[in-house]
Design a protein around this motif. Structure first.
Motif, PDB file in Angstrom:
ATOM      1  N   TYR A  27       0.672  -0.862  -0.214  1.00 12.16           N
ATOM      2  CA  TYR A  27       0.189   0.316  -0.226  1.00 12.16           C
ATOM      3  C   TYR A  27       1.069   1.290  -0.417  1.00 12.16           C
ATOM      4  O   TYR A  27       0.440   1.935   0.328  1.00 12.16           O
ATOM      5  CB  TYR A  27      -0.989   0.101   1.706  1.00 12.16           C
ATOM      6  CG  TYR A  27      -1.710  -0.784   0.895  1.00 12.16           C
ATOM      7  CD1 TYR A  27      -2.702  -1.570  -0.059  1.00 12.16           C
ATOM      8  CD2 TYR A  27      -1.708  -2.429   2.102  1.00 12.16           C
ATOM      9  CE1 TYR A  27      -3.848  -1.942   0.464  1.00 12.16           C
ATOM     10  CE2 TYR A  27      -1.994  -3.602   1.930  1.00 12.16           C
ATOM     11  CZ  TYR A  27      -3.762  -3.809   1.213  1.00 12.16           C
ATOM     12  OH  TYR A  27      -4.160  -4.811   1.406  1.00 12.16           O
ATOM     13  N   GLN A 293       2.785   6.319  -1.022  1.00 16.10           N
ATOM     14  CA  GLN A 293       1.730   7.286  -2.189  1.00 16.10           C
ATOM     15  C   GLN A 293       1.021   8.394  -1.318  1.00 16.10           C
ATOM     16  O   GLN A 293       0.592   8.866  -2.294  1.00 16.10           O
ATOM     17  CB  GLN A 293       0.419   5.657  -2.272  1.00 16.10           C
ATOM     18  CG  GLN A 293       0.985   5.035  -3.050  1.00 16.10           C
ATOM     19  CD  GLN A 293      -0.233   3.978  -2.673  1.00 16.10           C
ATOM     20  OE1 GLN A 293      -1.254   3.749  -2.027  1.00 16.10           O
ATOM     21  NE2 GLN A 293      -0.502   2.838  -3.451  1.00 16.10           N
ATOM     22  N   ARG A 294       1.108   8.619   0.055  1.00 15.82           N
ATOM     23  CA  ARG A 294       0.551   9.785   0.151  1.00 15.82           C
ATOM     24  C   ARG A 294       1.604  11.093  -0.269  1.00 15.82           C
ATOM     25  O   ARG A 294       0.231  11.894   0.061  1.00 15.82           O
ATOM     26  CB  ARG A 294       0.177   9.495   1.471  1.00 15.82           C
ATOM     27  CG  ARG A 294       0.242  10.703   2.719  1.00 15.82           C
ATOM     28  CD  ARG A 294      -0.393  10.544   4.350  1.00 15.82           C
ATOM     29  NE  ARG A 294      -0.320  11.245   5.308  1.00 15.82           N
ATOM     30  CZ  ARG A 294      -1.170  11.288   6.236  1.00 15.82           C
ATOM     31  NH1 ARG A 294      -1.394  10.124   6.895  1.00 15.82           N
ATOM     32  NH2 ARG A 294      -1.463  12.186   6.909  1.00 15.82           N
ATOM     33  N   TYR A 581     -10.166   9.180   4.761  1.00 18.05           N
ATOM     34  CA  TYR A 581      -8.556   8.622   3.271  1.00 18.05           C
ATOM     35  C   TYR A 581      -8.562   9.001   2.225  1.00 18.05           C
ATOM     36  O   TYR A 581      -8.272   9.215   1.022  1.00 18.05           O
ATOM     37  CB  TYR A 581      -8.032   7.739   3.965  1.00 18.05           C
ATOM     38  CG  TYR A 581      -7.441   7.522   5.242  1.00 18.05           C
ATOM     39  CD1 TYR A 581      -5.474   8.360   4.835  1.00 18.05           C
ATOM     40  CD2 TYR A 581      -7.220   7.599   6.582  1.00 18.05           C
ATOM     41  CE1 TYR A 581      -5.377   8.453   6.559  1.00 18.05           C
ATOM     42  CE2 TYR A 581      -7.358   8.233   7.477  1.00 18.05           C
ATOM     43  CZ  TYR A 581      -5.969   7.849   7.950  1.00 18.05           C
ATOM     44  OH  TYR A 581      -5.363   7.833   8.942  1.00 18.05           O
ATOM     45  N   PHE A 587      -7.354   8.249  -1.630  1.00 13.39           N
ATOM     46  CA  PHE A 587      -6.320   6.532  -1.145  1.00 13.39           C
ATOM     47  C   PHE A 587      -7.383   5.166  -2.466  1.00 13.39           C
ATOM     48  O   PHE A 587      -8.734   5.947  -2.268  1.00 13.39           O
ATOM     49  CB  PHE A 587      -6.263   5.915  -0.325  1.00 13.39           C
ATOM     50  CG  PHE A 587      -5.172   6.091   0.775  1.00 13.39           C
ATOM     51  CD1 PHE A 587      -4.280   6.857  -0.450  1.00 13.39           C
ATOM     52  CD2 PHE A 587      -4.556   6.381   2.099  1.00 13.39           C
ATOM     53  CE1 PHE A 587      -2.974   7.001  -0.052  1.00 13.39           C
ATOM     54  CE2 PHE A 587      -3.935   6.851   2.524  1.00 13.39           C
ATOM     55  CZ  PHE A 587      -2.889   7.592   2.093  1.00 13.39           C
ATOM     56  N   LYS A 591      -7.064   0.312   0.447  1.00 15.25           N
ATOM     57  CA  LYS A 591      -5.942   0.539   0.843  1.00 15.25           C
ATOM     58  C   LYS A 591      -7.108   1.750   2.230  1.00 15.25           C
ATOM     59  O   LYS A 591      -6.316   1.536   4.308  1.00 15.25           O
ATOM     60  CB  LYS A 591      -4.825   1.704   0.650  1.00 15.25           C
ATOM     61  CG  LYS A 591      -4.159   2.184   1.367  1.00 15.25           C
ATOM     62  CD  LYS A 591      -2.775   3.641   0.806  1.00 15.25           C
ATOM     63  CE  LYS A 591      -1.677   3.764   1.536  1.00 15.25           C
ATOM     64  NZ  LYS A 591      -0.289   4.578   0.955  1.00 15.25           N
TER      65      LYS A 591
END
Length: 666
Positions: A27, A293-294, A581, A587, A591
């Motif tokens: 993730y 990813q964030r 999120y 996301f 995730k």
């Protein structure tokens, strides 16, 4: 010409897709560590033996990248011993031992050592993996003030012309422009004082693509310096929209003139994820996971980031590919709070105070602009209408207007209970606003007769008719008194579409429009403890304890609320978690599901989370048409669903991709 068409499954297509950094395992989390080994000054072999043990321990914990302090192989406090060839040669021999003893390990390690480059000596960070040297990064800014004398021994990277160096029998890349690609992310390195520069090298590295910055450091301790150091790291990680892993010297360095506290710090976009114990006598391994990813989502949304690179004319960096790593099951060490909109401790009071001030400021401006001195609010005895009323009261006080200009309207219906009815009246009375009571039952019965609806059928027509009747009353009363209808709906309701279109969905100014349900009760509680009399406080506290309900269905035989909102649409704490999120970081459902399981462990099981996640996405997509025509209202946090603010989504967008992914979750 004949065409041949081949048909294959989605799984086959995905398996055949080329490598894409976004198709990450785990993730998008990268497990990193800041290691603080014990050292013996100038004893390179002993130091490397401690480094080796920490690398192996980190590998066992699933760490993918680890950084050690500045000059960790030799020790930072060697002083004029750096001029001795024994130190540099022993450092290289020790590095060779480390390479040999870790050649079977996937982990990427960053160690510090003094390194001769032709006629100069540099303070270097060496990146190694699987027994190989990937590259060497020299320190740029050498402190030479107060207790520091680094220019006495070392040469700055700015003075180097070499782009490679012979180390351990091979030529390896050398420079501050090196970027390393490993674990599906890209990282760069700056060393200690580099971070304290006006424009740190990490700023350029981030603009060139580094998502994580590693800093091997040797910053000593002085009064107040730790807090300042942490603020620098926090600011730099936030400014670069990056992860930042910092490891500074600890116990064992010479205390002849200074003391080193052993700081292992891991930050992500300004937030501290993990920290070591300061002044510990033993070795430490500070571990956490950075969500790449964030970070990428942040950079994509923040278009200033790309513009900054273009304006500065940042050139391309040299990219070095690390060896492949065997994938490991991710075990999160970082904590995910179940209520991301609700801060902990004293920060909650500060958050409530600021949000309330924004709400009041927004309404004050609207009243000032319209030159109106009256507002109309529907008061149900529930949390949302209570918060809206409190905002109106504070706004009128701030503007010097009489509270009698606030017209609170309670509109009992078929499902109104004594508890909410009495609380509505008691609150309005204690706050000194004008009170109007208009029973909607007779009007709704007439309406049912007009449209031919059976009053015993408690369906969506039965419920929505009441909501629209109440809104019509509020609008007409506002016309009577020349005032504004103040909307009470909150962010969570708007996300789920839990509002009647052209009913409670509509108002003339909506003060709660970007406040999530999980935060509303804390705002009301904050007001209850800050500046209201005892009568108002007692009523507010009872409202906080009242179950959330639209009260559109008749009460049970005991007169209690029968229609509980969270029984119908799911727990708001879950929906607020999903919303945060989904909107804040974009996301995927898989995730969000993974994070929710971690955040709500012991509270909700996997099946429950999956059920309400499906509900959230189904409703979020299908109810967009309501959000496309929302009334004005102030944005108070990082998320708003206003079509004029953060969220512009077509009302006819398909939810198929999201729902299919949720259905496939195990």
């Amino acid at each position: 010409m004949n065409y041949i068409f081949y048909f294959c499954s989605t799984e086959t297509i995905r398996a055949a897709m080329p490598y894409n950094k976004e198709n990450m395992v785990n993730y998008g989390f990268v497990k990193v560590a800041a290691a603080i080994p014990q050292v013996k000054v100038a004893d390179c072999k002993w130091n490397v033996s401690r480094i080796e043990l920490l690398i192996k321990e980190a590998e066992q914990q699933g760490v993918q990248m680890i950084v050690f302090p500045e000059l960790s192989i030799s020790g930072y406090t060697c002083g004029d011993l750096f001029a001795q060839r024994l130190i540099t040669e022993e450092s290289e021999m020790a590095l060779m031992m480390l390479l040999n003893n870790t050649r079977q390990l996937d982990i990427v390690s960053i160690v510090g050592m003094p390194l001769g480059v032709n006629a100069t000596l540099i303070n270097a960070a060496v990146v190694i993996q699987k027994g190989k040297i990937l590259g060497v990064v020299p320190k740029t800014y050498l402190p030479n003030y107060k207790e520091y004398y680094e220019q006495r021994w070392f040469t700055s990277a700015a003075q180097l012309v070499e782009t490679s160096v012979r180390l351990c029998g091979e030529m390896v890349p050398l420079g501050t422009h090196l970027l390393f690609e490993a674990c599906n992310t890209t990282f760069g390195i700056e060393i200690c004082e580099d971070m304290w520069a006006t424009v740190p090298p990490s700023s350029h590295l981030a603009l060139q693509g580094a998502e994580i910055i590693f800093n091997p450091s040797a910053s000593n301790e002085c009064i107040g310096k730790h807090a300042y150091r942490c603020s620098l790291i926090s600011q730099q990680s936030a400014r670069c929209l990056a992860g930042y892993v910092y490891a500074a010297c600890g116990f064992g360095e010479s205390s002849t003139d200074v003391v080193f506290g052993g700081n292992g710090l891991i930050y992500e976009n300004g937030s501290l994820l993990a920290a070591s114990e300061r002044f510990a006598l033993g070795e430490q391994l500070t571990v956490s996971e950075i969500d790449v990813q964030r970070l990428r989502t942040e950079r994509r949304m923040n278009t200033t980031f790309a513009a900054n690179r273009a304006n500065l004319g940042i050139g391309a960096a040299t990219r070095i590919q690390a060896g492949l790593m065997n994938s490991k099951e991710l075990h999160l060490t970082r904590r995910f709070v179940p209520h991301p909109f609700v801060p902990q401790g004293t920060a909650l009071n500060e958050r409530c105070e600021e949000i309330f001030a924004i709400q009041v400021g927004g309404l004050a401006q609207r009243l000032h602009h319209t030159s109106l001195t009256k507002v109309v609010v529907g008061i149900s005895g529930g949390l949302d209408s209570t918060l809206a009323l409190l905002v109106c009261v504070k706004t009128f006080d701030k503007l010097g207007l009489s509270r009698e200009g606030i017209v609170g309207v309670t509109m009992p219906g078929f499902g109104t209970t004594n508890r909410t009815y009495n609380n509505a009246l008691a609150l309005m009375k204690s706050l000194g606003v004008s009170i109007r009571e208009i029973d909607i039952k007779a009007a709704c019965i007439q309406h049912f007769e007009d449209i031919g609806h059976d009053i015993e059928v408690h369906d969506v027509t039965y419920e929505n008719s009441q909501a629209r009747e109440r809104t019509q009353i509020l609008m007409d009363v506002a016309n009577q008194v020349n005032g504004l209808v103040i909307g009470t709906g909150d962010l969570s309701e708007l996300a789920l579409g839990w509002a009647t279109y052209n009913g409670d969905h509509m108002s003339m100014y909506a003060v709660n429009t970007s406040i999530p349900k999980t935060l509303v009760r804390y705002l009301v509680e904050w007001v209850a403890t800050h500046g209201v009399d005892n009568d108002s406080r007692n009523t507010l506290l009872d409202i906080i304890d009242t179950p959330i309900s639209p009260e559109l269905i008749p009460a049970d035989e005991n007169g209690n609320i029968k229609q509980i909102t969270e029984d119908l649409v799911g727990p708001y704490e879950l929906h607020d978690f999903f919303l945060y999120y989904f909107m804040r970081f974009g996301f995927r459902p898989s995730k969000i599901f993974y994070l929710a399981i971690a955040a709500f462990e012991g509270i909700y099981d996997r099946d429950t989370i999956k059920k309400w996640l499906h509900t959230f996405f189904r409703r979020f997509f299908s109810q967009q048409f309501k959000r496309s025509c929302l009334p004005d209202g102030p944005k108070v946090g990082s998320i708003s669903i206003s079509p004029r603010g953060d969220w512009r989504m077509p009302s006819d967008a398909s939810s198929a991709g999201w729902l299919e992914e949720i259905e496939a979750l195990k």
